[in-house]
Write an enzyme that holds these catalytic residues in place. Structure first.
Site, PDB file in Angstrom:
ATOM      1  N   GLU A 144       4.634  -7.612   6.411  1.00 17.67           N
ATOM      2  CA  GLU A 144       6.088  -7.776   6.483  1.00 17.67           C
ATOM      3  C   GLU A 144       6.491  -9.064   5.772  1.00 17.67           C
ATOM      4  O   GLU A 144       5.814 -10.090   5.911  1.00 17.67           O
ATOM      5  CB  GLU A 144       6.485  -7.824   7.962  1.00 17.67           C
ATOM      6  CG  GLU A 144       7.704  -7.041   8.312  1.00 17.67           C
ATOM      7  CD  GLU A 144       7.615  -5.541   8.012  1.00 17.67           C
ATOM      8  OE1 GLU A 144       8.025  -5.125   6.911  1.00 17.67           O
ATOM      9  OE2 GLU A 144       7.156  -4.797   8.886  1.00 17.67           O
TER      10      GLU A 144
ATOM     11  N   ASP B 181       6.389  -8.531   0.453  1.00 11.66           N
ATOM     12  CA  ASP B 181       6.657  -7.871  -0.849  1.00 11.66           C
ATOM     13  C   ASP B 181       7.266  -8.833  -1.862  1.00 11.66           C
ATOM     14  O   ASP B 181       6.799  -8.937  -2.988  1.00 11.66           O
ATOM     15  CB  ASP B 181       7.463  -6.563  -0.696  1.00 11.66           C
ATOM     16  CG  ASP B 181       8.807  -6.675   0.001  1.00 11.66           C
ATOM     17  OD1 ASP B 181       9.141  -7.782   0.489  1.00 11.66           O
ATOM     18  OD2 ASP B 181       9.530  -5.663   0.047  1.00 11.66           O
TER      19      ASP B 181
ATOM     20  N   GLY C 128      20.480   0.582  10.409  1.00 12.12           N
ATOM     21  CA  GLY C 128      20.249  -0.744  10.992  1.00 12.12           C
ATOM     22  C   GLY C 128      19.062  -0.801  11.927  1.00 12.12           C
ATOM     23  O   GLY C 128      18.949  -1.706  12.746  1.00 12.12           O
TER      24      GLY C 128
ATOM     25  N   GLY D 263      15.911  -0.868  10.804  1.00 11.65           N
ATOM     26  CA  GLY D 263      14.760  -1.406  10.070  1.00 11.65           C
ATOM     27  C   GLY D 263      13.908  -0.314   9.463  1.00 11.65           C
ATOM     28  O   GLY D 263      12.741  -0.531   9.136  1.00 11.65           O
TER      29      GLY D 263
ATOM     30  N   SER E  38      19.109   2.199   3.742  1.00  8.27           N
ATOM     31  CA  SER E  38      19.735   1.894   2.449  1.00  8.27           C
ATOM     32  C   SER E  38      18.829   2.311   1.288  1.00  8.27           C
ATOM     33  O   SER E  38      19.305   2.877   0.301  1.00  8.27           O
ATOM     34  CB  SER E  38      20.159   0.428   2.356  1.00  8.27           C
ATOM     35  OG  SER E  38      19.101  -0.406   2.673  1.00  8.27           O
TER      36      SER E  38
ATOM     37  N   ASP F 259      10.650  -0.976   0.330  1.00  3.92           N
ATOM     38  CA  ASP F 259      11.412   0.140   0.906  1.00  3.92           C
ATOM     39  C   ASP F 259      11.655   1.238  -0.129  1.00  3.92           C
ATOM     40  O   ASP F 259      11.455   2.429   0.141  1.00  3.92           O
ATOM     41  CB  ASP F 259      12.752  -0.351   1.449  1.00  3.92           C
ATOM     42  CG  ASP F 259      12.573  -1.457   2.476  1.00  3.92           C
ATOM     43  OD1 ASP F 259      11.430  -1.694   2.882  1.00  3.92           O
ATOM     44  OD2 ASP F 259      13.577  -2.071   2.857  1.00  3.92           O
TER      45      ASP F 259
HETATM   46  C1  GLA Z   1      13.452  -5.369   4.278  1.00  3.88           C
HETATM   47  C2  GLA Z   1      13.402  -5.496   2.765  1.00  3.88           C
HETATM   48  C3  GLA Z   1      11.984  -5.299   2.227  1.00  3.88           C
HETATM   49  C4  GLA Z   1      10.982  -6.178   2.971  1.00  3.88           C
HETATM   50  C5  GLA Z   1      11.178  -6.060   4.477  1.00  3.88           C
HETATM   51  C6  GLA Z   1      10.308  -7.036   5.237  1.00  3.88           C
HETATM   52  O1  GLA Z   1      13.153  -4.067   4.679  1.00  3.88           O
HETATM   53  O2  GLA Z   1      14.249  -4.544   2.157  1.00  3.88           O
HETATM   54  O3  GLA Z   1      11.943  -5.545   0.849  1.00  3.88           O
HETATM   55  O4  GLA Z   1      11.069  -7.513   2.538  1.00  3.88           O
HETATM   56  O5  GLA Z   1      12.521  -6.275   4.864  1.00  3.88           O
HETATM   57  O6  GLA Z   1       8.974  -6.748   5.055  1.00  3.88           O
END
Ligand code: GLA
Length: 388
Positions: free
Chosen positions: A34, A37, A122, A124, A128, A173
Site C-alpha cells: 500500500e 505504487d 469511497g 477504498g 474511480s 488501481d
Molecule cells: C489509492 C491510489 C493508489 C494507491 C493506493 C494506496 O487507491 O489510487 O494509486 O496509491 O491508494 O496503495
C-alpha cells in the site's frame, strides 16, 4: 456485476431510443503493498467481481457529451472542447478520460453514455479507476479501433486523476482494473511495470472485506501530502549522494534514510520508513504464497496495518477497531486496504473462524458506532472488457 439490461433500459430511456455498446471494468482489492505504487515499489492487487458498467454510443456531434449517472439519477451535458469541463465530480471522469484518450491519438467526438456501478463508493475499492478504465475501454473501441494499448489506458486513467480530479495517485488501481484476471492476483513492479499473475486459491482460507462505511475522500486530501513527504525524502537523499540516481524511495536504502532523518523531520522520516518496510513485505508475501504459508502472509498484513496506522497515519479509529477485532478473533491477517482515511479492512481468515469473526465484528462495531460494517466476500474477477 450490474445487469446489462438494467443499464440498457436507462440508456434507451434517457437518450434517443437507440442502443450502443456496453463495457465493464472492475474495482480492485490489494493483498499487500500500500502506498508503494507512486514510490516505484511493488503492489499485489486483483480485480473484483464488482465494478462499473456503461453503455456508450457516438452521437454524431463534434464534441457534445450527454451523460447519465444511473445510480445518482443525474444528467449532465457538456462539450469536450470547453476547457472548463463539467462541474459534477462524476462527469469529470468522463471529460478527463476523453481528453486523455485524445492525447493518445483517439479522435474522440460527441457521445452518449449511461453508467451504473456496484463497487461501493469511497470504500477504498477504486470505484474511480473502475469508471476511468470502463470509459477508456469504450472510447478506444468506439473511436479508436482499439489501437490504444492496455498500458496506455492505465496511464490515461491515472492522468485523469492527476489532471482533472486532484489526486496524485499511482498506477495500481487502473492497472488492476484493466489487467485483472479471474482467480488471479497480480504482482506488479511499479517501476519497471513488469507483472505476473498469481493464481490465488488459498486452501482453507478466504478473503473478506469489512467496510467501516467511513467514506474516504482522496481528492485534495492528505493523500497528496503523503506523496510529497516521500518525494521530499528522496530529494534529500539525492542531494547527499549526487553520484547516484534516486527517482523514488524504491532506489533508497535504510541506511540512506537514516542519514537524512534529522533534516527531513520526524513526520517525513516515519512515512518513508513505512514505505521501505512495505516494499520488503510484498516480497516476503510472494515467497510465503509460493510456499503456501498463509500464516506468514497474515503476519505481514498485520505489520502493514500497524505501519499504515502509526507511521503513515492513514487509518482512523473505526479501521483500527476492526483490526483489533480481527486480531482478537484469531484472524490470520487484517489491514486497511487502499488509500486509507476510511473505507475497508481486508481480512484473510480461516474458514472455520469466518462465521464467528463476522458476527463478532458486526455486533461490536454496531455497539460502538451505531451501525454494522458492510461485509464483502472477495471474488477475484476479470478486467475491463466489452460485454456487447
Ligand atoms: C489509492 C491510489 C493508489 C494507491 C493506493 C494506496 O487507491 O489510487 O494509486 O496509491 O491508494 O496503495
Amino acid at each position: 456485476m450490474i445487469d446489462i439490461e438494467f443499464v440498457r433500459s436507462r440508456f434507451i430511456k434517457h437518450f434517443d431510443g437507440k442502443t450502443g455498446n456496453v463495457y465493464t471494468s472492475p474495482g480492485r482489492i490489494n493483498l499487500i503493498g500500500e502506498h508503494t505504487d507512486y514510490n516505484g515499489g511493488f503492489v499485489f492487487p486483483g480485480a473484483v467481481d464488482k465494478g462499473v458498467t456503461a453503455e456508450m454510443r457516438a452521437n454524431g456531434t463534434e464534441d457534445t457529451v450527454m451523460a447519465y449517472a444511473i445510480d445518482l439519477k443525474d444528467r449532465v451535458d457538456f462539450k469536450l472542447n470547453d476547457p472548463a469541463g463539467p462541474k459534477a465530480s462524476w462527469a469529470r471522469y468522463i471529460f478527463g478520460i476523453a481528453l486523455e484518450m485524445r492525447k493518445l491519438g483517439v479522435p474522440v467526438k460527441g457521445f452518449n453514455i449511461a453508467f451504473a456501478g456496484d463497487v461501493p463508493l469511497g470504500a477504498g475499492m477504486s470505484s474511480s479507476a473502475a469508471m476511468e478504465s470502463c470509459f477508456a475501454c469504450g472510447l478506444n473501441d468506439i473511436f479508436g479501433e482499439n489501437k490504444v494499448s492496455q498500458w496506455d489506458m492505465v496511464l490515461a486513467g491515472q492522468a485523469t486523476e492527476h489532471n482533472y480530479c486532484g489526486v496524485n495517485c499511482g498506477i495500481m488501481d487502473q492497472f488492476a482494473s484493466v489487467f485483472g484476471k479471474a482467480g488471479c492476483l497480480m504482482r506488479l513492479d511499479c517501476r519497471s511495470r513488469e507483472f505476473e499473475y498469481f493464481p490465488f486459491k488459498p486452501d482453507g482460507y478466504r478473503l473478506v472485506l469489512l467496510d467501516s462505511v467511513v467514506k474516504h475522500q482522496l481528492a485534495g486530501s492528505p493523500y497528496n501530502d503523503r506523496r510529497n513527504s516521500c518525494e521530499n525524502v528522496v530529494k534529500h537523499i539525492q542531494a547527499k549522494h549526487p553520484e547516484g540516481k534516486f527517482e523514488t524511495l524504491r532506489d533508497c536504502t535504510w541506511e540512506q534514510l537514516e542519514e537524512v532523518k534529522a533534516e527531513v523531520g520526524e513526520e517525513d522520516y516515519k512515512r518513508a520508513k513505512f514505505v521501505l518496510g512495505e516494499k520488503d513485505r510484498v516480497l516476503a508475501v510472494c515467497d510465503a504464497l509460493n510456499e503456501g504459508d498463509y500464516e506468514k502472509v497474515g503476519e505481514m498484513m498485520y505489520k502493514t496495518h500497524e505501519g499504515l496506522s502509526k507511521d503513515y497515519e492513514v487509518s482512523c479509529e473505526e479501521l483500527d477497531f476492526l483490526n483489533d477485532i480481527a486480531k482478537e478473533n484469531g484472524v490470520t491477517g487484517s489491514r486497511i486496504m487502499g488509500g486509507g482515511f476510511g473505507g475497508c479492512t481486508i481480512n484473510l481468515v480461516r474458514n472455520d473462524l469466518y462465521k464467528k469473526f463476522i458476527e463478532d465484528a458486526k455486533k461490536r462495531f454496531n455497539e460502538k458506532y451505531g451501525h454494522e460494517p458492510k461485509v464483502y466476500d472477495v471474488v477475484i474477477g476479470d478486467g475491463s472488457r466489452k460485454l456487447c
